[in-house]
Design a protein around this motif. Structure first.
Motif, PDB file in Angstrom:
ATOM      1  N   ILE A 179       0.877  -1.178   0.000  1.00  0.00           N
ATOM      2  CA  ILE A 179       0.000   0.000   0.000  1.00  0.00           C
ATOM      3  C   ILE A 179       0.907   1.219   0.000  1.00  0.00           C
ATOM      4  N   TYR A 180       0.795   2.045  -1.033  1.00  0.00           N
ATOM      5  CA  TYR A 180       1.666   3.207  -1.120  1.00  0.00           C
ATOM      6  C   TYR A 180       1.303   4.216  -0.040  1.00  0.00           C
ATOM      7  N   SER A 181       2.319   4.667   0.693  1.00  0.00           N
ATOM      8  CA  SER A 181       2.084   5.412   1.927  1.00  0.00           C
ATOM      9  C   SER A 181       1.460   6.774   1.716  1.00  0.00           C
ATOM     10  N   VAL A 182       1.687   7.396   0.566  1.00  0.00           N
ATOM     11  CA  VAL A 182       1.209   8.768   0.375  1.00  0.00           C
ATOM     12  C   VAL A 182      -0.278   8.815   0.051  1.00  0.00           C
ATOM     13  N   ASP A 183      -0.741   7.922  -0.846  1.00  0.00           N
ATOM     14  CA  ASP A 183      -2.144   7.997  -1.254  1.00  0.00           C
ATOM     15  C   ASP A 183      -2.960   6.753  -0.911  1.00  0.00           C
ATOM     16  N   GLY A 184      -2.320   5.739  -0.319  1.00  0.00           N
ATOM     17  CA  GLY A 184      -3.061   4.573   0.136  1.00  0.00           C
ATOM     18  C   GLY A 184      -3.526   3.628  -0.949  1.00  0.00           C
ATOM     19  N   GLU A 185      -2.963   3.740  -2.153  1.00  0.00           N
ATOM     20  CA  GLU A 185      -3.363   2.860  -3.241  1.00  0.00           C
ATOM     21  C   GLU A 185      -2.559   1.558  -3.216  1.00  0.00           C
ATOM     22  N   PRO A 186      -3.164   0.435  -3.655  1.00  0.00           N
ATOM     23  CA  PRO A 186      -2.474  -0.851  -3.593  1.00  0.00           C
ATOM     24  C   PRO A 186      -1.613  -1.115  -4.818  1.00  0.00           C
ATOM     25  N   ALA A 208       3.939  -2.122   5.411  1.00  0.00           N
ATOM     26  CA  ALA A 208       3.776  -1.180   6.517  1.00  0.00           C
ATOM     27  C   ALA A 208       2.364  -0.630   6.627  1.00  0.00           C
ATOM     28  N   HIS A 209       1.764  -0.256   5.487  1.00  0.00           N
ATOM     29  CA  HIS A 209       0.448   0.382   5.512  1.00  0.00           C
ATOM     30  C   HIS A 209      -0.679  -0.582   5.166  1.00  0.00           C
ATOM     31  N   ALA A 210      -0.376  -1.875   5.145  1.00  0.00           N
ATOM     32  CA  ALA A 210      -1.404  -2.875   4.855  1.00  0.00           C
ATOM     33  C   ALA A 210      -1.707  -3.768   6.045  1.00  0.00           C
ATOM     34  N   LEU A 211      -0.725  -3.985   6.928  1.00  0.00           N
ATOM     35  CA  LEU A 211      -0.965  -4.831   8.091  1.00  0.00           C
ATOM     36  C   LEU A 211      -1.998  -4.172   9.000  1.00  0.00           C
ATOM     37  N   GLY A 212      -2.985  -4.947   9.386  1.00  0.00           N
ATOM     38  CA  GLY A 212      -4.070  -4.409  10.193  1.00  0.00           C
ATOM     39  C   GLY A 212      -5.123  -3.683   9.387  1.00  0.00           C
ATOM     40  N   VAL A 213      -4.914  -3.570   8.071  1.00  0.00           N
ATOM     41  CA  VAL A 213      -5.803  -2.795   7.213  1.00  0.00           C
ATOM     42  C   VAL A 213      -6.428  -3.666   6.132  1.00  0.00           C
ATOM     43  N   LEU A 288      -5.516  -8.063  17.818  1.00  0.00           N
ATOM     44  CA  LEU A 288      -5.980  -8.040  16.445  1.00  0.00           C
ATOM     45  C   LEU A 288      -6.482  -9.421  16.009  1.00  0.00           C
ATOM     46  N   ARG A 289      -5.772 -10.465  16.393  1.00  0.00           N
ATOM     47  CA  ARG A 289      -6.174 -11.808  15.998  1.00  0.00           C
ATOM     48  C   ARG A 289      -7.487 -12.212  16.675  1.00  0.00           C
ATOM     49  N   ALA A 290      -7.738 -11.643  17.849  1.00  0.00           N
ATOM     50  CA  ALA A 290      -8.996 -11.932  18.549  1.00  0.00           C
ATOM     51  C   ALA A 290     -10.140 -11.066  18.051  1.00  0.00           C
ATOM     52  N   ARG A 291      -9.810  -9.970  17.360  1.00  0.00           N
ATOM     53  CA  ARG A 291     -10.834  -9.023  16.896  1.00  0.00           C
ATOM     54  C   ARG A 291     -10.647  -8.738  15.401  1.00  0.00           C
ATOM     55  N   PRO A 292     -10.944  -9.708  14.540  1.00  0.00           N
ATOM     56  CA  PRO A 292     -10.782  -9.486  13.101  1.00  0.00           C
ATOM     57  C   PRO A 292     -11.724  -8.437  12.533  1.00  0.00           C
ATOM     58  N   ASP A 293     -12.666  -7.953  13.363  1.00  0.00           N
ATOM     59  CA  ASP A 293     -13.563  -6.901  12.905  1.00  0.00           C
ATOM     60  C   ASP A 293     -12.886  -5.531  12.890  1.00  0.00           C
ATOM     61  N   TYR A 294     -11.750  -5.394  13.554  1.00  0.00           N
ATOM     62  CA  TYR A 294     -11.072  -4.099  13.584  1.00  0.00           C
ATOM     63  C   TYR A 294     -10.743  -3.580  12.186  1.00  0.00           C
ATOM     64  N   PRO A 295     -10.094  -4.372  11.312  1.00  0.00           N
ATOM     65  CA  PRO A 295      -9.802  -3.868   9.968  1.00  0.00           C
ATOM     66  C   PRO A 295     -11.064  -3.519   9.178  1.00  0.00           C
ATOM     67  N   GLN A 296     -12.139  -4.280   9.381  1.00  0.00           N
ATOM     68  CA  GLN A 296     -13.393  -3.990   8.681  1.00  0.00           C
ATOM     69  C   GLN A 296     -13.941  -2.640   9.114  1.00  0.00           C
ATOM     70  N   ARG A 297     -13.903  -2.384  10.412  1.00  0.00           N
ATOM     71  CA  ARG A 297     -14.374  -1.099  10.929  1.00  0.00           C
ATOM     72  C   ARG A 297     -13.508   0.040  10.399  1.00  0.00           C
ATOM     73  N   LEU A 298     -12.204  -0.191  10.338  1.00  0.00           N
ATOM     74  CA  LEU A 298     -11.291   0.827   9.831  1.00  0.00           C
ATOM     75  C   LEU A 298     -11.631   1.204   8.393  1.00  0.00           C
ATOM     76  N   ARG A 299     -11.800   0.213   7.549  1.00  0.00           N
ATOM     77  CA  ARG A 299     -12.078   0.503   6.134  1.00  0.00           C
ATOM     78  C   ARG A 299     -13.435   1.185   5.957  1.00  0.00           C
ATOM     79  N   ALA A 316      -7.445   1.792   1.248  1.00  0.00           N
ATOM     80  CA  ALA A 316      -6.907   1.408   2.549  1.00  0.00           C
ATOM     81  C   ALA A 316      -7.399   2.420   3.586  1.00  0.00           C
ATOM     82  N   ALA A 317      -6.496   2.977   4.377  1.00  0.00           N
ATOM     83  CA  ALA A 317      -6.906   3.889   5.443  1.00  0.00           C
ATOM     84  C   ALA A 317      -6.425   5.311   5.222  1.00  0.00           C
TER      85      ALA A 317
END
Length: 390
Positions: A179-186, A208-213, A288-299, A316-317
């Protein structure tokens, strides 16, 4: 008659050029001053990369405290002397499992992880194919490697194929952000991996900008692309964004891990990651592994804020609002701060000239009312300074 040979001329003004350089940066709108945050005057923070809001989560704070109580405040030496604790080993094992890789190695920062991995995998007589969107740490790793470096347009996997097909070097490494850090594109990870494999090259992906996202349970774009744990694949990442701590990581084969331990200078000669950061990162990973809904909420939050700001749907975010002029970008960021919202302000050299922007990084722990308020503040600030978003 003997002629005296003049000695070297010494002056106390050898660095006087710094004054002129500073004035030139200020006139171009490129002067920077670190913003000092006060704990008693919190702002709504959309400038950090704390994507899941875990840096202040009670479980993550408790993980840091427990590590300090057990191991003290510092790792006290390099990882190869006595700076590796059982905590580091546990963190590496669980990170490898989370990423679907055989092994992982933790560094004291993501910057050092990227430099260490690239310089250990490429050198004189080798080739690196990078792209125009890579992070500064990847760029610096390429420069320090002493390999031949070819830069292609961002995401152009066909150009990568062409360069690899024409190479004369035996070893080659393809380098990209997921995920490119400046604009969040994959980046097109699957296509880049295929291009590398077809031409006998390895692929290094900075997550860096994809883990957890992105990816299953936030395990990254590599996993989402279906190539996690594949041969000739190196994954790097950070513990300072979605994991809310500090540090960097490299994941891949057990042979890769052993090679980095023996040859990566930023691992061998650097003091190990401090226990508090390792403990916090491990607690965040388990959360994070116990709450896989976190990335969904983020997006979902990112989509909502983008709509409020009239920006395209983010991948991404990161929401990037390009205003062009660096002076207006700085003014808009200041206007947001005066209204209680902290946003990122990216100017050259972080971005290309003429593309200065506000960069909003969304968090999973923000509610709808806060997101709507932030959107309104950003639009008001842009109007106030006469900035038009492209």
């Amino acid at each position: 008659m003997t002629t005296a040979i003049p000695g070297p001329v010494h002056t106390d003004e050898a660095l006087s050029w710094l004054v002129d350089a500073g004035i030139a940066r200020a006139e171009a709108g490129l002067h920077r001053e670190p913003y000092v945050r006060d704990a008693d005057r919190p702002l709504i923070n959309l400038a950090s990369n704390d994507y899941l809001g875990l840096s202040t989560h009670p479980d993550v704070i408790a993980g840091a405290h427990a590590a300090i109580d057990l191991w003290g405040t510092g790792s006290t030496s390099s990882r190869l002397v006595c700076g590796t604790t059982r905590l580091h080993s546990d963190l590496e094992n669980e990170l490898a499992d989370f990423l679907g890789a055989p092994a992982a190695l933790v560094f004291s920062s993501g910057y050092l992880a990227n430099i260490g991995a690239i310089t250990a995998l490429a050198g004189r007589g080798g080739l690196i194919v990078s792209d125009t969107g890579t992070h500064a740490s990847l760029i610096d790793g390429c420069r320090l490697s002493r390999a031949r470096v070819v830069v292609v347009d961002r995401g152009d996997h066909e150009a990568v194929r062409s360069v690899l097909a024409e190479r004369t070097e035996t070893r080659a490494l393809v380098v990209t952000d997921s995920i490119y850090s400046v604009d969040g594109e994959p980046a097109p990870i699957r296509e880049l991996y295929a291009a590398a494999r077809d031409h006998g090259a390895a692929l290094l992906v900075d997550e860096a900008h994809a883990l957890g996202v992105r990816g299953p349970g936030g395990s990254g774009l590599v996993a989402e692309s279906g190539v996690a744990g594949a041969p000739d694949l190196v994954v790097t990442g950070v513990l300072s964004k979605s994991f809310g701590a500090q540090g960097g990581l490299v994941a891949g084969s057990a042979v890769l891990r052993g090679h980095l331990i023996d040859t990566a200078r930023t691992f061998i000669f650097d003091t190990g990651l401090n226990p508090a950061a390792a403990g916090a990162a491990l607690a965040a990973l388990r959360l994070l592994r116990a709450r896989p809904d976190y990335p969904q909420r983020l997006r979902a939050n990112a989509v909502r804020l983008a709509e409020r700001c009239g920006a395209p749907t983010p991948s991404a975010a990161v929401i990037s609002l390009i205003v062009g002029d660096p002076h207006k970008a700085v003014a808009a960021a200041l206007a947001c701060r005066e209204r209680g919202v902290l946003v990122g302000c990216f100017r050259p050299p972080s971005v290309e000239p003429g593309t200065s922007r506000l960069r909003l990084t969304v968090r999973a722990d923000l509610d709808d009312a806060t997101l709507d308020h932030v959107g309104d503040v950003v639009l008001e600030a842009l109007r106030e300074v006469g900035a038009t978003v492209r």
